[in-house]
Scaffold this active site. Structure first.
Site: not given
Ligand code: UD1
Length: 424
Positions: A23, A117, A122, A124, A126, A310, A332, A402
């Site tokens: 990340n 994932c 999820r 975008i 923001l 995670d 989250v 990944r």
């Protein structure tokens, strides 16, 4: 399709070396788009997601020298395309980290909507809110699922941006775009993850003027241009947590080298609550779960420095084996319990209601055919397989590849009975 087979392995023992953080390296690579000079990134893990990012950069015009193992020399002399490759974006959500850099350097980016994932919607919004605040025009084509973002002719202009949620990706994208904007940008309620600090460190080495990364208010004074730099990626805190849990779930002992304890504080705290031995040594983090009665605890995922989402699924696999019942609350992502179905195939008997899972302890899991429903869920299945009776057969392991470097090899090195098979 490739699969991973795991057999009951007994206590794992030995040393493992943590790789560069997935990340962190993805936004770092995206940032190399912001200069025409060469950037050298060291400690780059060998991951499928890194391969996708390399292709993404090449598609924009980057020339990448990867002849030295673990090192990438990226030069983007000229931007040759402003359009993200749709297939690559579908393969990896982090492809959108190239939006901020492209907007800053080229003044325009056309981006198909991301995949990655399957852990919730999820959106975008923001990221786009931030680009708009910097003066960019955002056109969303919902028929073709493409977003076009264009800087005004006079260039991006700094502003104060409040994030409704401390999104990691949005903070990184806005940080990169604002680096080359005119004037001052303040990101309020910014994400505080170590990967954000790593990105700010890289950008500052390139000549950016970023202050207070790692707090919830980041200040960026825009600069005209950036130069090249040499930068080493921070160690992967999620891989670190995964091997901490490998020691815990197998009641083994593992020395985790090249790990930063300050980045995994909530995992250390929660393992200690479960009565797992955690020692910080000069060489790394030593986890000792031998001959101890391990007990239940509750976890609640939060943005950093809270408990990382995670690590939620690997921790849940561990909690099935301890004494007593635990509660796991995911705050989250709205859909990050898909591994529960898979753990239940192995006899875990976990129940969920909305964002809360109840995990009964003292379970003897049994081997089953399970799926790696996302990257970290795949790691959870491997951990569960290590203590399940018989063989656990994990499919869809491309998710694991990944984000974990040499996953099977590292587990074998600790004594795990695990192998990858390439077809049925
Ligand atoms: C990053 C990490 C991922 C980790 C996550 C949370 C990378 C490559 N991935 O993902 O491993 O699980 O942080 O720690 O760094 N959201 C919005 N609107 C937005 C952006 C996000 O509503 O514009 C929501 C998401 O739907 C999610 C939450 O915010 O519910 C957190 O997402 P975010 O922090 O952005 O995660 P990513 O950057 O995608």
């Amino acid at each position: 399709m490739a699969k991973i087979l795991v057999n009951s392995s007994g206590p794992l023992h030995g040393e493992v070396e943590i790789s560069g953080a997935k990340n962190a390296v993805l936004p770092l690579l995206a940032a190399t788009l912001m200069t025409d000079k060469t950037c050298v990134i060291e400690g780059v893990p060998d991951l499928a997601d890194v391969t996708v990012m390399k292709k993404m950069l090449t598609n924009y015009g980057a020339v990448i020298d990867d002849s030295v193992k673990g090192e990438l020399r990226v030069t983007v002399g000229e931007i040759t395309s402003c359009e993200g490759d749709a297939e690559l974006v579908q393969e990896m959500r982090a492809s959108i980290f190239t939006m901020g850099p492209m907007l800053a350097r080229a003044g325009k980016v056309i981006m198909p909507m991301p995949g990655g994932c399957t852990i919730g919607k999820r959106p975008i919004d923001l990221h786009l809110k931030g680009f708009r605040a910097l003066g960019a025009k955002v056109v969303e084509d919902s028929v073709n699922d493409i977003v076009t973002v264009t800087a005004p002719p006079e260039g991006l202009k700094g502003d104060a941006i409040y994030l409704d949620f401390p999104s990691v990706g949005a903070t990184e994208n806005i940080l990169m775009a604002a680096t080359l904007a005119k004037g001052t940008t303040i990101i309020e309620n910014a994400a505080k993850e170590p990967e954000i600090i790593d990105l700010a460190n890289l950008l500052n080495k390139m000549g950016a003027r970023i202050k207070y990364a790692g707090t919830d208010m980041i200040r960026i004074e825009g600069v005209e241009c950036l130069s090249g730099c040499i930068h080493a990626v921070i160690p992967d805190r999620i891989e670190t947590g995964t091997f901490m849990l490998a020691a815990a779930i197998t009641r083994g002992d593992i020395l985790i080298k090249n790990a930063l304890p300050g980045h995994v504080r909530p995992i250390i705290a929660k393992l200690k609550e479960c009565n797992v031995g955690v020692e910080l040594t000069d060489e790394g983090i030593y986890i000792d779960a031998r001959d101890r009665e391990l007990i239940a605890t509750d976890i609640k995922t939060l943005p950093y420095p809270g408990f990382p989402t995670d690590i939620q699924s690997p921790f849940m696999a561990f909690l099935t084996t301890v004494k007593g019942q635990s509660a796991v609350i995911e705050t989250v992502f709205e859909n990050r319990f898909m591994h529960v179905v898979e753990l239940n195939r192995m006899g875990a008997d976990i129940s969920t209601e909305n964002r809360k899972a109840i995990v009964p302890g003292n379970k003897q899991l049994h081997g089953a055919k399970v799926r790696a429903t996302d990257l970290r869920a795949g790691a959870a299945m491997v951990l569960a397989g290590l203590v399940a009776t018989g063989t656990t057969e994990i499919s869809e392991i491309y998710h694991i590849e990944r984000g974990y470097e040499n996953f099977v090899g590292k587990f074998k090195g600790l004594g795990a009975d695990i192998m990858k098979i390439d077809n049925d």
